[in-house]
Write a protein that holds these residues in place. Structure first.
Motif, PDB file in Angstrom:
ATOM      1  N   HIS A 403       2.902  -1.927   3.688  1.00 54.48           N
ATOM      2  CA  HIS A 403       2.336  -3.425   3.860  1.00 54.48           C
ATOM      3  C   HIS A 403       2.380  -4.109   5.323  1.00 54.48           C
ATOM      4  O   HIS A 403       2.941  -4.604   6.018  1.00 54.48           O
ATOM      5  CB  HIS A 403       3.627  -4.446   3.298  1.00 54.48           C
ATOM      6  CG  HIS A 403       4.040  -4.299   1.824  1.00 54.48           C
ATOM      7  ND1 HIS A 403       2.707  -4.629   1.054  1.00 54.48           N
ATOM      8  CD2 HIS A 403       4.554  -3.675   1.199  1.00 54.48           C
ATOM      9  CE1 HIS A 403       3.298  -3.851  -0.585  1.00 54.48           C
ATOM     10  NE2 HIS A 403       4.543  -3.289  -0.076  1.00 54.48           N
ATOM     11  N   CYS A 406      -1.803  -8.395   5.331  1.00 48.59           N
ATOM     12  CA  CYS A 406      -1.510  -8.870   4.177  1.00 48.59           C
ATOM     13  C   CYS A 406      -1.976 -10.420   4.632  1.00 48.59           C
ATOM     14  O   CYS A 406      -2.245 -10.852   5.816  1.00 48.59           O
ATOM     15  CB  CYS A 406       0.166  -9.264   3.864  1.00 48.59           C
ATOM     16  SG  CYS A 406       1.018  -7.247   3.637  1.00 48.59           S
ATOM     17  N   PRO A 414       1.006 -14.666  -1.996  1.00 50.25           N
ATOM     18  CA  PRO A 414       0.240 -13.047  -1.375  1.00 50.25           C
ATOM     19  C   PRO A 414      -1.314 -13.333  -2.246  1.00 50.25           C
ATOM     20  O   PRO A 414      -1.513 -13.598  -3.828  1.00 50.25           O
ATOM     21  CB  PRO A 414       1.070 -11.712  -1.919  1.00 50.25           C
ATOM     22  CG  PRO A 414       1.816 -11.940  -3.199  1.00 50.25           C
ATOM     23  CD  PRO A 414       1.939 -13.858  -2.764  1.00 50.25           C
ATOM     24  N   ASN A 417      -3.887  -7.095  -0.529  1.00 51.08           N
ATOM     25  CA  ASN A 417      -3.159  -6.667   0.288  1.00 51.08           C
ATOM     26  C   ASN A 417      -4.172  -5.335   0.676  1.00 51.08           C
ATOM     27  O   ASN A 417      -4.382  -5.037   0.129  1.00 51.08           O
ATOM     28  CB  ASN A 417      -1.760  -5.665   0.176  1.00 51.08           C
ATOM     29  CG  ASN A 417      -1.037  -4.621   0.854  1.00 51.08           C
ATOM     30  OD1 ASN A 417      -1.198  -5.254   2.289  1.00 51.08           O
ATOM     31  ND2 ASN A 417      -0.591  -4.023   0.068  1.00 51.08           N
TER      32      ASN A 417
END
Length: 620
Positions: A403, A406, A414, A417
């Motif tokens: 990660h 992001c 979220p 990504n």
């Protein structure tokens, strides 16, 4: 870009605003060619495209070393741009010059009215008879407008037919759109296979979806005007003068004066009435305040966009926000458990994001100083963050393997990504929202299309990089290199425009930035405890300032976007210095504000607990 005046008719003259066209009205005009003369009702009119009348021939061809015809036509266009149409008429009548030919006016009108067959004939000439010989039309046979050398005629045709095709799709005339695709666009397929494939994929979509997929705003939007601008680049400027040419030339004059003025820093452009040169005494070269409230080395620092607050962080775990009217601590934000290496204000200054070695990023509410969001998704130190221009989302970067890069909504959800194979050192999003630039600890620069999330290109640099900034106009990135160089790179072309030399950097992270009223300066700290300021346009080192206590490093600098005569520097000595010009009026304002605050004893605000102003500044 300035809007053109509305079309108007005055004293028998017609003015067509798009492109600042100026033409005398002609009744029953008979054109003798796209680039030739026009004879109305059997009378001789002023010649087009710079062929002067007998009146004009009696005057010298030169005007103080410039071509009289070019100057006069630019003045006529400029007068029309300013809205002085009768003056433009009078100058055209007296000089015998016109801005453009009738054919150019007809071509412009055909584009703006969507008459694509007429526009193509006027631009490129009529199609030759199909005799199997494949003979192309040349400019020399007076069919079509004169084009610049090397102009791609088939590409111009492709642009015209693409607009025609999209407008048919917008009108849901699928039958005719399919015919244009097969019979007019398909023969132009060479070197454009991917574009044709994309155009084909638009069939069957509703109009609103066509606009989104084609990134096109429709026939009633700006698409026709943009097409005209694109096509005009291939038309000889002597035939079709570029829009607002006089204003562009005047702007170049101003920019040239600025580029030769080392200490240029006013918020207004120089006057055209006199040569321009700024005085060194009006440049921020003096330390006026020293802030000493940081508990550790200062690594990150940024003024809010309105210039009213200054946020700082670094080796300590807390984040300080100063009220720049008095430079006292407004908030002390607590919550991080390790170093806070990065921070960034939201576009509207309502929020502040901080990034820490404690593997979290936190978002704070600026009016209250309270934490409103915590991102603990990375599992590794969070090294950087960047806000989208609308302030509704932000990007965080980390050293984590899964990660590392992001995208989050402003509520912490979220959104995307990026799968990357490098460790994120720093990132920035262009103010226009089109590009995101990321630098890695492996000496890579990666540029993304922020709208599509796709990678556009990458650059492998010869040295490690420590930070990146993007200019206000979204054209350039500024990159600090560990080999004691600062590079200015064009984002679209990936070319290194300029190298700024002099400062020392090899071991530590140093954050440089753009400076000055219109970002015509570059400023950086250095491992020799100094501050270096360069002229962005010519790379000249303007000043080397003794910055902080030796030995030590000036790690970060920040220019106040609301006050071109103020910047701040932070270093290993745990101090923040505020710089301004000689005889700054800051002190008087500060004393007045402090007197008012001491009499009312206000609640200075901290992130947690009682809110009191902390004494934090020493006047130097």
């Amino acid at each position: 870009m300035r809007h053109d005046p509305e079309p108007s008719t005055s004293n028998g003259s017609q003015h067509i605003s798009n492109g600042s066209l100026h033409l005398l009205r002609q009744k029953s005009a008979i054109s003798n060619g796209a680039n030739g003369t026009t004879v109305p009702n059997g009378r001789t009119s002023p010649h087009k495209n710079g062929l002067p009348s007998s009146t004009a021939r009696s005057r010298p061809r030169s005007f103080y070393g410039h071509d009289r015809e070019e100057v006069t036509r630019l003045l006529i266009q400029g007068l029309d741009d300013l809205g002085y149409h009768r003056a433009a008429d009078k100058l055209s009548e007296e000089s015998g010059y016109e801005v453009e030919s009738l054919a150019v006016a007809q071509f412009r009108e055909a584009i703006l009215q969507g008459d694509w067959e007429q526009a193509e004939v006027l631009l490129l000439g009529p199609e030759p008879p199909d005799d199997g010989g494949g003979v192309s039309i040349r400019n020399g046979d007076h069919r079509g407008l004169k084009l610049v050398e090397g102009a791609d005629r088939e590409l111009l045709r492709f642009h015209l037919k693409t607009q025609k095709y999209l407008e048919l799709l917008e009108n849901q005339d699928l039958g005719r759109a399919l015919m244009v695709l097969r019979q007019e666009l398909r023969p132009l397929e060479q070197d454009r296979a991917s574009e044709l494939q994309h155009l084909s994929s638009l069939l069957g979509n509703v109009p609103d979806q066509v606009k989104i997929l084609a990134r096109w705003d429709g026939a009633t939007g700006q698409s026709r005007q943009l097409l005209l601008q694109e096509l005009s680049r291939s038309i000889a400027p002597s035939v079709m003068i570029p829009q607002h040419r006089l204003a562009v030339l005047l702007d170049q004059v101003k920019q040239n004066q600025i580029s030769h003025c080392l200490y240029h820093n006013p918020s207004s452009y120089p006057s055209l009435f006199a040569d321009h040169m700024c005085d060194r005494s009006q440049f921020p070269l003096q330390t006026i305040l020293e802030l000493n409230q940081n508990a550790g080395e200062v690594w990150a620092m940024e003024f809010s966009h309105d210039g009213r607050r200054l946020a700082t962080s670094g080796q300590a775990t807390d984040v300080l926000i100063y009220d720049t009217s008095v430079f006292q601590v407004l908030y002390r934000l607590t919550g991080h458990t390790k170093h806070v290496a990065y921070l960034a204000w939201s576009p509207d200054d309502s929020k502040l994001i901080t990034c820490s070695h404690d593997e979290t990023a936190r978002v704070w509410d600026a009016p209250s100083g309270q934490q409103i969001l915590k991102i603990d998704h990375h599992g590794q130190p969070v090294t950087t963050a960047a806000w989208s221009p609308d302030g509704q989302s932000f990007v965080t970067g980390s050293l984590n393997g899964n990660h590392r890069l992001c995208l989050w909504s402003v509520n912490g959800h979220p959104m995307y990504n990026w799968s990357v194979d490098y460790r994120v050192q720093d990132c920035a999003i262009s103010p226009n929202g089109k590009r995101m630039v990321v630098i890695s600890s492996e000496s890579q620069i990666v540029v993304y299309n922020f709208e599509t999330r796709e990678e556009s290109y990458g650059i492998l640099m010869k040295s490690r990089m420590t930070c990146i900034k993007i200019s206000r106009d979204s054209q350039y990135m500024l990159v600090n290199m560990a080999n004691s160089e600062v590079h200015l790179i064009n984002i679209e072309t990936a070319e290194i425009v300029r190298r700024f030399l002099g400062q020392q950097q090899g071991e530590f992270v140093i954050r440089s930035t753009f400076g000055g009223a219109d970002q015509n300066l570059v400023i950086s700290g250095s491992e020799d405890s100094r501050i270096y300021i360069w002229h962005k346009e010519n790379g000249t080192l303007i000043e080397t300032l003794e910055g902080h206590q030796r030995p030590g490093c000036v790690t970060v600098v920040a220019w106040n976007p609301a006050d071109p005569c103020m910047f701040a520097s932070g270093g290993d000595d745990k101090k923040i210095r505020i710089w301004s010009k000689e005889n700054s009026d800051f002190f008087a304002k500060r004393r007045r504000r402090l007197d008012g605050k001491s009499s009312s004893s206000p609640a200075g605000r901290g992130g947690n607990g009682p809110n009191t102003y902390e004494p934090s500044a020493r006047i130097l």
